[in-house]
Design an enzyme around this catalytic site. Structure first.
Site, PDB file in Angstrom:
ATOM      1  N   ASP A 208       0.984  -0.981   0.097  1.00  0.00           N
ATOM      2  CA  ASP A 208      -0.108   0.102  -0.054  1.00  0.00           C
ATOM      3  C   ASP A 208       0.802   1.321  -0.135  1.00  0.00           C
ATOM      4  O   ASP A 208       0.472   2.184  -0.383  1.00  0.00           O
ATOM      5  CB  ASP A 208      -0.732  -0.045   1.213  1.00  0.00           C
ATOM      6  CG  ASP A 208      -2.198   0.980   1.065  1.00  0.00           C
ATOM      7  OD1 ASP A 208      -2.630   1.151   0.015  1.00  0.00           O
ATOM      8  OD2 ASP A 208      -2.443   1.688   2.164  1.00  0.00           O
ATOM      9  N   SER A 232      -6.539   5.806  -1.129  1.00  0.00           N
ATOM     10  CA  SER A 232      -6.840   4.535  -1.850  1.00  0.00           C
ATOM     11  C   SER A 232      -8.526   4.341  -1.800  1.00  0.00           C
ATOM     12  O   SER A 232      -9.173   4.752  -0.857  1.00  0.00           O
ATOM     13  CB  SER A 232      -6.146   3.379  -0.967  1.00  0.00           C
ATOM     14  OG  SER A 232      -4.465   3.386  -0.766  1.00  0.00           O
ATOM     15  N   GLN A 282      -4.801  -1.645  -7.366  1.00  0.00           N
ATOM     16  CA  GLN A 282      -5.492  -0.723  -6.451  1.00  0.00           C
ATOM     17  C   GLN A 282      -5.725   0.735  -7.278  1.00  0.00           C
ATOM     18  O   GLN A 282      -5.138   1.097  -8.045  1.00  0.00           O
ATOM     19  CB  GLN A 282      -4.611  -0.349  -5.454  1.00  0.00           C
ATOM     20  CG  GLN A 282      -4.821   0.498  -4.265  1.00  0.00           C
ATOM     21  CD  GLN A 282      -4.066   0.941  -3.417  1.00  0.00           C
ATOM     22  OE1 GLN A 282      -3.747   1.986  -3.258  1.00  0.00           O
ATOM     23  NE2 GLN A 282      -3.904   0.088  -2.307  1.00  0.00           N
TER      24      GLN A 282
END
Length: 290
Positions: A208, A232, A282
């Site tokens: 991430d 995100s 993502q």
């Protein structure tokens, strides 16, 4: 690497060690690590949600895929409750839904699928050729280590992973080209217990940090772009083979599209020996001043 676990790695392992409710076996609780932006790190809550789901497995099954949505910013000052729903337990596969809750409202909703080990067709894409070894690539710890700024100090003193961008990072300015492609070496800064569920969760934690960087590269931006808002939105991940985050892993990344204030980052993850161990996607909100 030394067998001693450095404090940043120990801190992450500690926050991933969830407390199970003694009366409700599918309820867990965890804390959060401090962050410069004052919000819960998305990779942390992803990893915690996956571990909570994994702890409800009655057979030895490992996660092979995960799909999650970030719904609300998480507060660092409030514990997170992880409520697991057992969706299915079949002969080979199990499915779990985890809601990460604060104040009774979900901050993340995730579904993960687990599979017992089986034989089958086996092939994979190859790692790009002529990638420099991580020992010959500058670490983020060196790039940011001499900067007297709270964020730079946080990512050098508190970071659990050593990140090394092949061809240079975008921490302090945009990339020289705008094709959006990026390669980065990752490794934890110390050893991790030999628990494959934990290693897969830690890969979700670590990735991430960089999943939206290809979007910034392609847009000609960097982490210091003024007025930028980035977050995100959702996360999808597939583990193809066992992974060990305390060995070097190569992220090969791209961004196929961005529009409407959203961009998509994609990554393939290879071992140092060239084995493809995971694929990740993502989507993030990326808003720039007009």
């Amino acid at each position: 690497m030394s067998s001693e676990i450095p404090a940043p790695v120990a801190a992450v392992l500690g926050v991933l060690d969830l407390d199970q409710d003694p009366h409700e076996p599918d309820l867990f609780q965890g804390g959060s690590l401090p962050q410069p932006n004052g919000r819960v790190f998305g990779g942390q809550v992803l990893a915690q949600s996956l571990l909570a789901a994994g702890r409800t497995m009655e057979e030895h099954r490992l996660p092979h895929s995960m799909h999650g949505y970030f719904l609300r910013p998480g507060s660092l000052d409030e514990p997170i409750t992880f409520a697991v729903e057992r969706l299915r337990d079949g002969r080979s596969f199990s499915a779990r839904r985890t809601h990460a809750l604060q104040g009774g409202a979900p901050i993340l909703s995730m579904i993960a699928s687990f599979q017992q080990e089986q034989d089958g067709v086996d092939y994979a894409d190859e790692m790009p050729a002529d990638v420099p070894d991580p020992e010959h690539v500058t670490s983020a710890l060196d790039v940011l280590g001499g900067i007297d700024h709270p964020v730079a100090k946080f990512w050098t003193q508190e970071a659990a992973f050593d990140v090394r961008h092949v061809g240079g990072s975008i921490y302090l300015g945009p990339a020289p080209d705008s094709d959006g492609r990026q390669m980065a070496w990752f490794r934890s800064r110390g050893p991790v217990p030999d628990d494959q569920l934990l290693h897969r969760a830690l890969l979700a934690y670590a990735c991430d940090q960089v999943m939206l960087e290809p979007i910034l590269r392609r847009a000609g931006q960097s982490w210091v772009s003024r007025g930028m808002s980035i977050a995100s939105l959702d996360h999808a991940m597939w583990w193809h083979r066992d992974v060990h985050v305390d060995d070097w892993l190569l992220f090969v990344q791209s961004s196929p599209s961005a529009q409407g204030g959203r961009g998509l980052g994609a990554a393939r993850v290879f071992t140092r020996e060239g084995t493809l161990v995971a694929s990740i996607a993502q989507e993030g909100m990326v808003r720039l001043p007009q």
